[in-house]
Design an enzyme around this catalytic site. Structure first.
Site, PDB file in Angstrom:
ATOM      1  N   GLU A  80       0.838  -1.219   0.000  1.00  0.00           N
ATOM      2  CA  GLU A  80       0.000   0.000   0.000  1.00  0.00           C
ATOM      3  C   GLU A  80       0.863   1.255   0.000  1.00  0.00           C
ATOM      4  O   GLU A  80       0.559   2.227  -0.691  1.00  0.00           O
ATOM      5  CB  GLU A  80      -0.936   0.006   1.217  1.00  0.00           C
ATOM      6  CG  GLU A  80      -1.961  -1.115   1.234  1.00  0.00           C
ATOM      7  CD  GLU A  80      -2.814  -1.138  -0.021  1.00  0.00           C
ATOM      8  OE1 GLU A  80      -3.206  -0.062  -0.494  1.00  0.00           O
ATOM      9  OE2 GLU A  80      -3.063  -2.238  -0.551  1.00  0.00           O
ATOM     10  N   ASP A 137       3.987  -3.943  -5.739  1.00  0.00           N
ATOM     11  CA  ASP A 137       4.566  -5.217  -5.308  1.00  0.00           C
ATOM     12  C   ASP A 137       6.087  -5.111  -5.240  1.00  0.00           C
ATOM     13  O   ASP A 137       6.709  -5.549  -4.265  1.00  0.00           O
ATOM     14  CB  ASP A 137       4.194  -6.335  -6.298  1.00  0.00           C
ATOM     15  CG  ASP A 137       2.780  -6.867  -6.066  1.00  0.00           C
ATOM     16  OD1 ASP A 137       2.185  -6.522  -5.023  1.00  0.00           O
ATOM     17  OD2 ASP A 137       2.279  -7.608  -6.932  1.00  0.00           O
TER      18      ASP A 137
HETATM   19 ZN    ZN Z   1      -2.412  -2.497  -4.764  1.00  0.00          ZN
END
Ligand code: ZN
Length: 434
Positions: free
Chosen positions: A288, A373
């Site tokens: 996030e 990621d």
């Molecule tokens: Zn995401």
């Protein structure tokens, strides 16, 4: 037989373009959905080799069945949605509602607000049976629904009330500007609409979300220390770390980082904390934070600003053409403002045309997910993030074998194998070979 000159009849041209776009989008949606159903059903009998060590056959089949059930419901929603859209537009529903309210209330702001409100009430009433079915039959069958009917009803009343309290004044303000600020009304209205959206970003987490859920400060000292250290490492500060009682409504798990400036906060669903280890929670939060570090949030807001500006400008032009109304099955008012009518008609018709560019935004979103990621892997650990994602895939019964074309068109997140392949070190790459 005389040839029809379509350019000389823009109203008929719009009717044909609208009907054609609607038909084409329905065919495309149906084709994509049947591809997804076939693909998932075909792979139902075996866990993909890459996940054979981590996902049980029972979990894999549950995900397949859940995906298929949702796809079937999706087809029903699609058919109903198209019928309702035709009912509002070419079959004259919106026009009839407008005339009825005009006879009842006369021309003026009250009539226009009543039109918006009436439209919202009728639309949500039509959607009600499917919404109920989705929550209390489909989600229930797969063990996701945790809502009682009483809570569902309380939510509905509360959200309608909040929606009316916030929505009606802003609608009145925009309608007033449409009438009072002249030819460039759309620029003014756009400014107000954007200001309202920014305000909502600030007040939603602190004032609105607490109406529906309880937010308690994160108490787990170990996790708190870990998360604070992670945030410092990545250059973030937050006003608070909170746990939300997501389990009150659904077993689906999530985490988010929200707000601007001083209002920034991290929110973990209790369902997420119950399921993931501390390092895994860290990795999910780092993902996030990656969205913020890569400015995805700002980019999304800027894109929304630009698209809204184009939309308001287009509406500014269209609403002055009588063919815009007649071409979509509405008789414009002669001696009264058409502002609310034009606004509704525009919001109804536009998605039929913009559906075809949806894959561009989905592609962009998947690119952002890969970047977030990568950020999480760099600041925490790839295997932890992979383990966390697999648990979330399993808990949410997300299929590991979606149809690639369906993914390309709709998925805001890349498929599981693609994602895991990028976050695991080469030594364990066999895990993601499929
Ligand atoms: Zn995401």
């Amino acid at each position: 037989m005389p040839e029809t000159n379509y350019l000389a009849n823009p109203s008929l041209t719009l009717t044909i373009a609208f009907a054609a776009a609607l038909l084409l989008s329905l065919l495309l949606k149906f084709w994509l959905s049947s591809r997804q159903v076939r693909h998932v059903a075909l792979h139902r009998d075996a866990v993909p080799a890459a996940f054979a060590q981590t996902i049980t056959l029972a979990a894999h089949q549950k995900a397949a069945d859940y995906t298929l059930a949702k796809a079937r419901l999706g087809l029903l929603e699609m058919a109903l949605g198209a019928a309702v859209l035709l009912g509002w537009t070419l079959l004259g529903g919106l026009s009839a509602l407008n005339v009825a309210l005009m006879q009842w209330l006369g021309a003026g702001m009250m009539q226009q607000l009543a039109l918006l409100l009436g439209f919202a009430l009728i639309s949500s009433t039509i959607d009600l049976p499917l919404t109920l079915y989705q929550t209390f039959v489909l989600e229930e069958r797969f063990g996701f629904n945790k809502m009682t009917f009483k809570l569902w009803l309380a939510d509905l009343l509360k959200s309608s009330l909040v929606g009316a309290l916030i929505g009606l004044p802003i609608a009145a303000l925009i309608l007033w500007m449409m009438a009072a600020t002249g030819g460039l009304w759309w620029l003014w209205a756009w400014g107000v609409w954007m200001g309202f959206n920014l305000l909502l970003l600030v007040i939603y987490p602190t004032l609105i979300a607490p109406l529906f859920n309880k937010f308690t400060p994160l108490e787990d000292a170990t996790l708190k220390a870990r998360v604070t250290a992670l945030m410092q490492r990545c250059g973030f500060s937050a006003k608070g770390l909170f746990v939300m009682d997501g389990s009150k409504r659904s077993a689906h798990a999530n985490a988010y980082f929200t707000g601007f400036g001083a209002a920034k906060r991290v929110v973990f669903f209790d369902t997420l904390l119950a399921r993931l280890s501390a390092p895994e929670v860290d990795a999910v939060l780092a993902h996030e934070l990656g969205h913020f570090k890569h400015r995805h949030v700002i980019k999304r807001i800027v894109a929304m600003f630009a698209i809204s500006l184009a939309g308001f400008a287009l509406l500014g032009t269209l609403m002055q053409q009588s063919w815009f109304y007649t071409g979509l099955g509405v008789m414009p008012n002669v001696a009264a403002p058409n502002d609310a009518l034009a606004l509704l008609l525009f919001l109804l018709a536009m998605p039929v045309f913009t559906f075809f560019i949806a894959p561009i935004f989905a592609q962009l979103s998947r690119k952002h997910e890969f970047e977030a990621d990568a950020f999480a892997v760099a600041h925490t650990s790839g295997p932890d993030l992979a383990a966390a994602l697999l648990k979330l895939y399993e808990d949410n019964a997300s299929t590991l074998t979606p149809d690639p074309l369906y993914v390309a068109f709709y998925y805001s997140h890349p498929g599981a194998s693609e994602r895991l392949a990028r976050m695991l070190p080469p030594a364990s790459a066999t895990l993601a070979a499929g």
